[in-house]
Design a protein around this motif. Sequence first.
Motif, PDB file in Angstrom:
ATOM      1  N   LEU A  59       0.808  -1.211   0.000  1.00 44.13           N
ATOM      2  CA  LEU A  59       0.000   0.000   0.000  1.00 44.13           C
ATOM      3  C   LEU A  59       0.845   1.265   0.000  1.00 44.13           C
ATOM      4  CD1 LEU A  59      -2.668  -1.298   2.512  1.00 44.13           C
ATOM      5  CD2 LEU A  59      -2.813  -1.253   0.011  1.00 44.13           C
ATOM      6  N   GLN A  60       2.167   1.093  -0.179  1.00 47.04           N
ATOM      7  CA  GLN A  60       3.103   2.212  -0.275  1.00 47.04           C
ATOM      8  C   GLN A  60       2.913   3.207   0.869  1.00 47.04           C
ATOM      9  OE1 GLN A  60       5.741   2.611  -3.154  1.00 47.04           O
ATOM     10  NE2 GLN A  60       5.397   0.673  -2.120  1.00 47.04           N
ATOM     11  N   ILE A  61       3.197   2.727   2.066  1.00 49.75           N
ATOM     12  CA  ILE A  61       3.031   3.532   3.278  1.00 49.75           C
ATOM     13  C   ILE A  61       4.367   4.175   3.651  1.00 49.75           C
ATOM     14  CG2 ILE A  61       2.414   3.458   5.728  1.00 49.75           C
ATOM     15  CD1 ILE A  61       0.626   1.007   5.010  1.00 49.75           C
ATOM     16  N   TRP A  62       4.325   5.451   3.949  1.00 45.89           N
ATOM     17  CA  TRP A  62       5.485   6.231   4.375  1.00 45.89           C
ATOM     18  C   TRP A  62       5.839   5.825   5.806  1.00 45.89           C
ATOM     19  CZ3 TRP A  62       5.402  11.721   6.560  1.00 45.89           C
ATOM     20  CH2 TRP A  62       6.650  12.342   6.438  1.00 45.89           C
ATOM     21  N   PRO A  63       7.112   5.556   6.110  1.00 46.42           N
ATOM     22  CA  PRO A  63       7.488   5.088   7.446  1.00 46.42           C
ATOM     23  C   PRO A  63       6.950   5.908   8.623  1.00 46.42           C
ATOM     24  CG  PRO A  63       9.290   4.692   5.963  1.00 46.42           C
ATOM     25  CD  PRO A  63       8.259   5.503   5.190  1.00 46.42           C
ATOM     26  N   PRO A  64       6.971   7.254   8.592  1.00 43.42           N
ATOM     27  CA  PRO A  64       6.382   7.980   9.722  1.00 43.42           C
ATOM     28  C   PRO A  64       4.877   7.708   9.891  1.00 43.42           C
ATOM     29  CG  PRO A  64       7.893   9.406   8.557  1.00 43.42           C
ATOM     30  CD  PRO A  64       7.719   8.171   7.700  1.00 43.42           C
ATOM     31  N   THR A  65       4.177   7.520   8.800  1.00 38.99           N
ATOM     32  CA  THR A  65       2.752   7.188   8.881  1.00 38.99           C
ATOM     33  C   THR A  65       2.573   5.788   9.454  1.00 38.99           C
ATOM     34  OG1 THR A  65       2.282   8.630   7.004  1.00 38.99           O
ATOM     35  CG2 THR A  65       0.610   6.986   7.555  1.00 38.99           C
ATOM     36  N   TRP A  66       3.400   4.857   9.016  1.00 43.38           N
ATOM     37  CA  TRP A  66       3.394   3.486   9.546  1.00 43.38           C
ATOM     38  C   TRP A  66       3.549   3.503  11.064  1.00 43.38           C
ATOM     39  CZ3 TRP A  66       2.352  -1.364   8.107  1.00 43.38           C
ATOM     40  CH2 TRP A  66       2.954  -2.433   8.761  1.00 43.38           C
ATOM     41  N   GLU A  67       4.532   4.284  11.522  1.00 38.21           N
ATOM     42  CA  GLU A  67       4.779   4.382  12.968  1.00 38.21           C
ATOM     43  C   GLU A  67       3.587   5.015  13.685  1.00 38.21           C
ATOM     44  OE1 GLU A  67       7.996   6.321  16.099  1.00 38.21           O
ATOM     45  OE2 GLU A  67       8.466   6.320  13.959  1.00 38.21           O
ATOM     46  N   ARG A  73       4.384  -2.230  15.911  1.00 34.82           N
ATOM     47  CA  ARG A  73       4.074  -3.442  16.686  1.00 34.82           C
ATOM     48  C   ARG A  73       4.224  -4.692  15.821  1.00 34.82           C
ATOM     49  NH1 ARG A  73      -1.357  -1.248  15.948  1.00 34.82           N
ATOM     50  NH2 ARG A  73      -2.696  -2.792  14.956  1.00 34.82           N
ATOM     51  N   PHE A  74       4.261  -4.499  14.496  1.00 40.20           N
ATOM     52  CA  PHE A  74       4.407  -5.616  13.565  1.00 40.20           C
ATOM     53  C   PHE A  74       5.805  -5.709  12.953  1.00 40.20           C
ATOM     54  CE2 PHE A  74      -0.211  -4.527  13.014  1.00 40.20           C
ATOM     55  CZ  PHE A  74      -0.689  -5.620  13.703  1.00 40.20           C
ATOM     56  N   ALA A  75       6.337  -4.584  12.509  1.00 40.73           N
ATOM     57  CA  ALA A  75       7.631  -4.582  11.812  1.00 40.73           C
ATOM     58  C   ALA A  75       8.147  -3.149  11.733  1.00 40.73           C
ATOM     59  CB  ALA A  75       7.482  -5.151  10.399  1.00 40.73           C
ATOM     60  N   THR A  76       9.435  -3.014  11.435  1.00 46.49           N
ATOM     61  CA  THR A  76      10.030  -1.684  11.350  1.00 46.49           C
ATOM     62  C   THR A  76       9.560  -0.900  10.130  1.00 46.49           C
ATOM     63  OG1 THR A  76      11.968  -2.611  10.255  1.00 46.49           O
ATOM     64  CG2 THR A  76      12.089  -2.309  12.657  1.00 46.49           C
ATOM     65  N   VAL A  89      -2.847  -2.039   9.758  1.00 48.75           N
ATOM     66  CA  VAL A  89      -2.328  -0.678   9.908  1.00 48.75           C
ATOM     67  C   VAL A  89      -3.040   0.265   8.938  1.00 48.75           C
ATOM     68  CG1 VAL A  89      -0.264   0.781   9.737  1.00 48.75           C
ATOM     69  CG2 VAL A  89      -0.116  -1.488  10.803  1.00 48.75           C
ATOM     70  N   ALA A  90      -3.312  -0.197   7.737  1.00 49.26           N
ATOM     71  CA  ALA A  90      -4.022   0.630   6.755  1.00 49.26           C
ATOM     72  C   ALA A  90      -5.411   1.015   7.249  1.00 49.26           C
ATOM     73  CB  ALA A  90      -4.105  -0.089   5.415  1.00 49.26           C
ATOM     74  N   GLU A  91      -6.069   0.126   7.986  1.00 46.48           N
ATOM     75  CA  GLU A  91      -7.378   0.459   8.567  1.00 46.48           C
ATOM     76  C   GLU A  91      -7.236   1.655   9.516  1.00 46.48           C
ATOM     77  OE1 GLU A  91     -10.454  -0.850   8.114  1.00 46.48           O
ATOM     78  OE2 GLU A  91      -9.987  -2.663   6.982  1.00 46.48           O
TER      79      GLU A  91
END
Length: 113
Positions: A59-67, A73-76, A89-91
């Motif tokens: 889903l091409q998520i930017w790392p700061p958004t992922w965090e 809690r799942f991966a870096t 996480v996308a939800e």
Amino acid sequence: MLVAVGAVLGVLLPTAGPVPGARAAAATTVADGVWDDLAECESGGDWRADTGNGYFGGLQIWPPTWEEAGGLRFATRPDRASRRQQTVVAEEILRMQGWEAWPACAREIGMID
């Protein structure tokens, strides 16, 4: 309340009460097929995508958004998480930002005008 997205895209299933305005999608769980369609547009459907553009995963998520959305809690990074973990996480990203988090592809698959 059951919100139909269209026969091709699947349905959104309720998990909470209605939310006014553009954030209405945030009160729903998105059908897996919608996430697959979005990933197909974003990354060619590659849930392990690391193309060097600063965005990761299907889903091409930017790392700061992922965090911010709890992805650590799942991966870096998203590309190091499973497909299911990325959609969890996308939800949360959808709840926080709406479909505008994926403006071009969400528009392409019919989630926004």
